[in-house]
Design a protein around this motif. Structure first.
Motif, PDB file in Angstrom:
ATOM      1  N   ASN A 456       5.770 -30.379 110.693  1.00  0.00           N
ATOM      2  CA  ASN A 456       6.297 -31.296 111.713  1.00  0.00           C
ATOM      3  C   ASN A 456       6.293 -32.751 111.264  1.00  0.00           C
ATOM      4  O   ASN A 456       6.893 -33.600 111.933  1.00  0.00           O
ATOM      5  CB  ASN A 456       5.486 -31.168 113.012  1.00  0.00           C
ATOM      6  CG  ASN A 456       5.843 -29.928 113.792  1.00  0.00           C
ATOM      7  OD1 ASN A 456       6.826 -29.249 113.474  1.00  0.00           O
ATOM      8  ND2 ASN A 456       5.067 -29.610 114.807  1.00  0.00           N
ATOM      9  N   TYR A 457       5.617 -33.054 110.167  1.00  0.00           N
ATOM     10  CA  TYR A 457       5.534 -34.441 109.704  1.00  0.00           C
ATOM     11  C   TYR A 457       6.147 -34.596 108.320  1.00  0.00           C
ATOM     12  O   TYR A 457       5.707 -35.419 107.514  1.00  0.00           O
ATOM     13  CB  TYR A 457       4.081 -34.911 109.715  1.00  0.00           C
ATOM     14  CG  TYR A 457       3.550 -35.109 111.112  1.00  0.00           C
ATOM     15  CD1 TYR A 457       3.758 -36.301 111.796  1.00  0.00           C
ATOM     16  CD2 TYR A 457       2.872 -34.089 111.768  1.00  0.00           C
ATOM     17  CE1 TYR A 457       3.299 -36.476 113.089  1.00  0.00           C
ATOM     18  CE2 TYR A 457       2.402 -34.256 113.065  1.00  0.00           C
ATOM     19  CZ  TYR A 457       2.622 -35.455 113.710  1.00  0.00           C
ATOM     20  OH  TYR A 457       2.169 -35.626 115.000  1.00  0.00           O
ATOM     21  N   ASP A 458       7.180 -33.821 108.053  1.00  0.00           N
ATOM     22  CA  ASP A 458       7.879 -33.947 106.780  1.00  0.00           C
ATOM     23  C   ASP A 458       8.553 -35.316 106.655  1.00  0.00           C
ATOM     24  O   ASP A 458       8.779 -35.797 105.541  1.00  0.00           O
ATOM     25  CB  ASP A 458       8.925 -32.834 106.645  1.00  0.00           C
ATOM     26  CG  ASP A 458       9.579 -32.825 105.290  1.00  0.00           C
ATOM     27  OD1 ASP A 458       8.871 -32.590 104.290  1.00  0.00           O
ATOM     28  OD2 ASP A 458      10.804 -33.070 105.217  1.00  0.00           O
ATOM     29  N   ALA A 459       8.869 -35.952 107.787  1.00  0.00           N
ATOM     30  CA  ALA A 459       9.496 -37.279 107.754  1.00  0.00           C
ATOM     31  C   ALA A 459       8.595 -38.303 107.058  1.00  0.00           C
ATOM     32  O   ALA A 459       9.085 -39.270 106.466  1.00  0.00           O
ATOM     33  CB  ALA A 459       9.819 -37.743 109.171  1.00  0.00           C
ATOM     34  N   ALA A 460       7.275 -38.102 107.123  1.00  0.00           N
ATOM     35  CA  ALA A 460       6.348 -39.036 106.481  1.00  0.00           C
ATOM     36  C   ALA A 460       6.456 -38.980 104.961  1.00  0.00           C
ATOM     37  O   ALA A 460       6.048 -39.916 104.273  1.00  0.00           O
ATOM     38  CB  ALA A 460       4.913 -38.722 106.909  1.00  0.00           C
ATOM     39  N   LEU A 461       6.998 -37.878 104.433  1.00  0.00           N
ATOM     40  CA  LEU A 461       7.173 -37.716 102.988  1.00  0.00           C
ATOM     41  C   LEU A 461       8.582 -38.067 102.530  1.00  0.00           C
ATOM     42  O   LEU A 461       8.890 -38.011 101.341  1.00  0.00           O
ATOM     43  CB  LEU A 461       6.857 -36.269 102.583  1.00  0.00           C
ATOM     44  CG  LEU A 461       5.485 -35.737 103.013  1.00  0.00           C
ATOM     45  CD1 LEU A 461       5.385 -34.244 102.727  1.00  0.00           C
ATOM     46  CD2 LEU A 461       4.366 -36.473 102.309  1.00  0.00           C
ATOM     47  N   SER A 462       9.431 -38.421 103.480  1.00  0.00           N
ATOM     48  CA  SER A 462      10.833 -38.687 103.160  1.00  0.00           C
ATOM     49  C   SER A 462      11.000 -39.997 102.391  1.00  0.00           C
ATOM     50  O   SER A 462      10.303 -40.985 102.644  1.00  0.00           O
ATOM     51  CB  SER A 462      11.660 -38.730 104.452  1.00  0.00           C
ATOM     52  OG  SER A 462      13.000 -39.093 104.175  1.00  0.00           O
ATOM     53  N   LEU A 463      11.947 -40.002 101.477  1.00  0.00           N
ATOM     54  CA  LEU A 463      12.304 -41.198 100.714  1.00  0.00           C
ATOM     55  C   LEU A 463      13.776 -41.531 100.953  1.00  0.00           C
ATOM     56  O   LEU A 463      14.517 -41.913 100.034  1.00  0.00           O
ATOM     57  CB  LEU A 463      12.045 -40.979  99.219  1.00  0.00           C
ATOM     58  CG  LEU A 463      10.606 -40.680  98.809  1.00  0.00           C
ATOM     59  CD1 LEU A 463      10.519 -40.379  97.323  1.00  0.00           C
ATOM     60  CD2 LEU A 463       9.683 -41.840  99.172  1.00  0.00           C
ATOM     61  N   TYR A 464      14.217 -41.378 102.176  1.00  0.00           N
ATOM     62  CA  TYR A 464      15.606 -41.664 102.525  1.00  0.00           C
ATOM     63  C   TYR A 464      15.656 -42.483 103.802  1.00  0.00           C
ATOM     64  O   TYR A 464      15.112 -42.043 104.809  1.00  0.00           O
ATOM     65  CB  TYR A 464      16.387 -40.356 102.724  1.00  0.00           C
ATOM     66  CG  TYR A 464      17.877 -40.551 102.923  1.00  0.00           C
ATOM     67  CD1 TYR A 464      18.730 -40.648 101.822  1.00  0.00           C
ATOM     68  CD2 TYR A 464      18.431 -40.638 104.196  1.00  0.00           C
ATOM     69  CE1 TYR A 464      20.099 -40.826 101.999  1.00  0.00           C
ATOM     70  CE2 TYR A 464      19.789 -40.818 104.375  1.00  0.00           C
ATOM     71  CZ  TYR A 464      20.624 -40.907 103.278  1.00  0.00           C
ATOM     72  OH  TYR A 464      21.974 -41.086 103.451  1.00  0.00           O
ATOM     73  N   PRO A 465      16.245 -43.680 103.781  1.00  0.00           N
ATOM     74  CA  PRO A 465      16.785 -44.393 102.625  1.00  0.00           C
ATOM     75  C   PRO A 465      15.672 -44.768 101.634  1.00  0.00           C
ATOM     76  O   PRO A 465      14.503 -44.859 102.006  1.00  0.00           O
ATOM     77  CB  PRO A 465      17.407 -45.647 103.244  1.00  0.00           C
ATOM     78  CG  PRO A 465      17.590 -45.341 104.690  1.00  0.00           C
ATOM     79  CD  PRO A 465      16.478 -44.407 105.046  1.00  0.00           C
ATOM     80  N   LEU A 466      16.065 -45.000 100.408  1.00  0.00           N
ATOM     81  CA  LEU A 466      15.087 -45.292  99.365  1.00  0.00           C
ATOM     82  C   LEU A 466      14.336 -46.583  99.667  1.00  0.00           C
ATOM     83  O   LEU A 466      14.941 -47.573 100.083  1.00  0.00           O
ATOM     84  CB  LEU A 466      15.783 -45.418  98.011  1.00  0.00           C
ATOM     85  CG  LEU A 466      16.294 -44.125  97.368  1.00  0.00           C
ATOM     86  CD1 LEU A 466      17.086 -44.443  96.115  1.00  0.00           C
ATOM     87  CD2 LEU A 466      15.140 -43.186  97.031  1.00  0.00           C
ATOM     88  N   PRO A 467      13.016 -46.603  99.454  1.00  0.00           N
ATOM     89  CA  PRO A 467      12.244 -47.848  99.608  1.00  0.00           C
ATOM     90  C   PRO A 467      12.433 -48.742  98.386  1.00  0.00           C
ATOM     91  O   PRO A 467      13.121 -48.383  97.428  1.00  0.00           O
ATOM     92  CB  PRO A 467      10.800 -47.352  99.729  1.00  0.00           C
ATOM     93  CG  PRO A 467      10.789 -46.082  98.936  1.00  0.00           C
ATOM     94  CD  PRO A 467      12.153 -45.462  99.103  1.00  0.00           C
ATOM     95  N   ASP A 468      11.797 -49.907  98.416  1.00  0.00           N
ATOM     96  CA  ASP A 468      11.848 -50.808  97.270  1.00  0.00           C
ATOM     97  C   ASP A 468      10.860 -50.395  96.184  1.00  0.00           C
ATOM     98  O   ASP A 468      11.115 -50.606  94.994  1.00  0.00           O
ATOM     99  CB  ASP A 468      11.527 -52.242  97.717  1.00  0.00           C
ATOM    100  CG  ASP A 468      12.543 -52.772  98.696  1.00  0.00           C
ATOM    101  OD1 ASP A 468      13.659 -53.083  98.268  1.00  0.00           O
ATOM    102  OD2 ASP A 468      12.225 -52.851  99.898  1.00  0.00           O
ATOM    103  N   LEU A 469       9.746 -49.784  96.598  1.00  0.00           N
ATOM    104  CA  LEU A 469       8.698 -49.401  95.647  1.00  0.00           C
ATOM    105  C   LEU A 469       8.048 -48.105  96.099  1.00  0.00           C
ATOM    106  O   LEU A 469       7.721 -47.934  97.269  1.00  0.00           O
ATOM    107  CB  LEU A 469       7.641 -50.515  95.554  1.00  0.00           C
ATOM    108  CG  LEU A 469       6.395 -50.231  94.714  1.00  0.00           C
ATOM    109  CD1 LEU A 469       6.757 -50.108  93.241  1.00  0.00           C
ATOM    110  CD2 LEU A 469       5.351 -51.332  94.909  1.00  0.00           C
ATOM    111  N   ILE A 470       7.880 -47.194  95.145  1.00  0.00           N
ATOM    112  CA  ILE A 470       7.147 -45.942  95.376  1.00  0.00           C
ATOM    113  C   ILE A 470       5.913 -45.976  94.479  1.00  0.00           C
ATOM    114  O   ILE A 470       6.033 -46.074  93.254  1.00  0.00           O
ATOM    115  CB  ILE A 470       8.012 -44.712  95.054  1.00  0.00           C
ATOM    116  CG1 ILE A 470       9.278 -44.693  95.919  1.00  0.00           C
ATOM    117  CG2 ILE A 470       7.211 -43.430  95.274  1.00  0.00           C
ATOM    118  CD1 ILE A 470      10.263 -43.605  95.523  1.00  0.00           C
TER     119      ILE A 470
END
Length: 520
Positions: A456-470
């Protein structure tokens, strides 16, 4: 006072706000402007009058509260209430979105989320990952069917069609098949590509691989021929990447990053100006902070006292915070020692946030992401000694001015290398790793068995849209690289890398490799 009152009436209401009626407002304004000279007073009256006119009053009557609001707005030359310079966003506060095919945009997910997911939660989050990758891939120029009038034949000549499994299975053979699907093993030793319409067996024995780390649980873009119920794959790649500026257009004006602001702070002019002005401000990242190791504590103390002269915006410490834990509550004593060191750093206490990101090896949580923060029972004394301590989740999101940063403490590089079906023979490992997570748009491009996550918290792992730094905290060798205007950085292990760490300068978007020197 009488002269000031007359000056306010003449200029403020007689010239600037002609036609408005007022009660005690002019007296209040005169009291506020009394200490100023005539030139400064005139400047303030003009400024306040402009703000009053901008309030769009329903009636031509100016009350005291209108003047108070105007003065507050005139004084507010800095940030709005929702514009924060630095904020830590918990994984459980990250907003979730679902793709609406009819409107061709992402809409907020209104369903209530819980750690105890329903049985259909697994298929739901995988399906949403698929539609996210489908919509951005289908918009790519390779598959887009949009052509200029009169150029249809020429425009479609080199175009490929992105197909679904049900379309392929409806015929006995098909050439130039391009399929987006999840790489799975439905039967032992046999790979399949799966999408919401079905699954199809694939033959990858002679396939050519594009750069990246291809694992079971990844979504792949396969090109080949369909014969006798099997897709003979000739080329394997990842879904097409997309710049963050293009992705954000499909979220509208909502805040897709997280935090209290209703709009995305990425577009804040105030924060952008502040970010460019503070060129020397930095964020410091360390991983594997073994507080039970005396040498690590000594080096950590050396680092903190060194930064007390030049305080960064934040110091992010990632776990595990003990190399071995026989008794959970021994960790409490280690956090107290850390708090005692920090309490003597006066500038850090007033200017720097300490962000504590746990690993899966830290106590009081299961081996599954997102992971809750370190419990207050263990780190409460640290917060008392250093009030700017923030206990957060793993992963978490950071917002510094307009910069968006994702922090995850996981052995992600190691797991991708261990589970890949084809290890690349050319190129740098960091480039393959960065390309994998950026094209997959998630921190978990693996099966739930290899990388357990809360459905249910897969959104917390999402990289879309891309951030500035991972920022990844993997014990392997540290690195940093850039892909699709996104910087991907692995901090490495603080003890194993001879006490090396990373420093990020948001103003210039640069990463600096740093290390605590050995004492001679």
């Amino acid at each position: 006072m009488a002269q000031t009152f007359l000056f306010v009436q003449t200029l403020f209401y007689g010239v600037l706000l002609f036609g408005y009626r007022f009660s005690e407002a002019s007296t209040f304004l005169a009291q506020q402007l009394q200490p100023l000279d005539d030139a400064e007073r005139k400047k303030w009256i003009t400024n306040v009058a402009n703000h009053v006119q901008g309030q769009c009053l329903n009636l031509p009557v100016i009350e005291k509260q209108h003047i108070e609001l105007a003065i507050k707005e005139a004084n507010n030359t800095g940030l709005d209430d929702t514009e924060t310079i630095f904020r830590v966003i918990s994984a459980f506060e990250v907003p979730s979105f679902v793709y609406c095919a009819e409107k061709k945009k992402f809409l907020p997910d209104t369903n209530k989320r819980s750690l105890l997911a329903t049985p259909d939660g697994k298929s739901s989050y995988i399906r949403e990952r698929y539609w996210l990758l489908w919509q951005k891939t289908s918009r790519h120029e390779t598959f887009s069917q949009r052509t200029t009038p009169g150029m249809e034949a020429l425009g479609n000549r080199n175009k490929l069609s992105l197909r679904k499994v049900e379309n392929i299975l409806s015929t006995s053979k098909m050439n130039d098949v391009v399929l987006l699907g999840l790489l799975t093993q439905l039967t032992e030793g046999r790979y399949y590509l799966e999408d919401p319409t079905g699954s199809i067996p694939i033959d990858i024995s002679t396939a050519t691989y594009s750069p990246g780390l291809f694992c079971e649980g990844c979504f792949l873009l396969a090109y080949g021929k369909y014969r006798d119920g099997v897709l003979k794959v000739e080329e394997i790649g990842f879904p097409m990447p997309e710049l963050a500026t293009n992705s954000r257009a499909f979220f509208g004006t909502v805040n897709s990053w997280g935090g209290p602001s209703k709009t995305l702070l990425k577009y804040s002019r105030n924060l952008n100006d502040l970010e460019k002005a503070n060129v020397e401000l930095s964020l410091v990242f360390l991983s594997d902070c073994w507080l039970d190791n005396p040498i690590v504590m000594e080096k950590l103390e050396q680092l903190l006292r060194g930064y007390d002269d030049f305080p960064p915006v934040a110091i992010v410490l990632m776990g595990p915070f003990a190399r071995s834990i026989e008794n959970v509550y021994t960790l409490k004593g280690h956090f107290i020692k850390l708090g005692e060191i920090l309490s003597s750093c006066e500038k850090l206490k007033s200017q720097t946030d300490l962000v504590i990101v746990p690993s899966i090896d830290d106590p009081a949580a299961a081996n599954i992401l997102p992971r809750p923060p370190v419990p207050e029972a263990l780190a409460g004394e640290l917060k008392k000694r250093f009030p700017r301590t923030i206990l957060t989740t793993n992963p978490c999101r950071l917002q510094y001015c307009t910069q968006q940063i994702v922090v995850c403490r996981a052995d992600l590089v190691t797991k991708l290398c261990r589970n890949t079906i084809h290890f690349p023979k050319e190129g740098l490992l960091e480039e393959h790793f960065a390309r994998t997570i950026i094209n997959q748009n998630t921190l978990a491009p693996l099966t739930p068995i290899a990388f357990p996550t809360h459905w249910n918290y897969d959104a917390a792992l999402s990289l879309y849209p891309l951030p500035d730094l991972i920022v990844i905290g993997d014990p392997c060798q540290g690195f940093h690289t850039t892909e699709q205007e996104c910087t991907v950085m692995n901090v490495g292990s603080f003890p194993k890398s001879k006490y090396a760490f990373k420093v990020y300068y948001p103003s210039s978007r640069t990463v600096e490799d740093s290390q605590i020197p050995d004492e001679e």
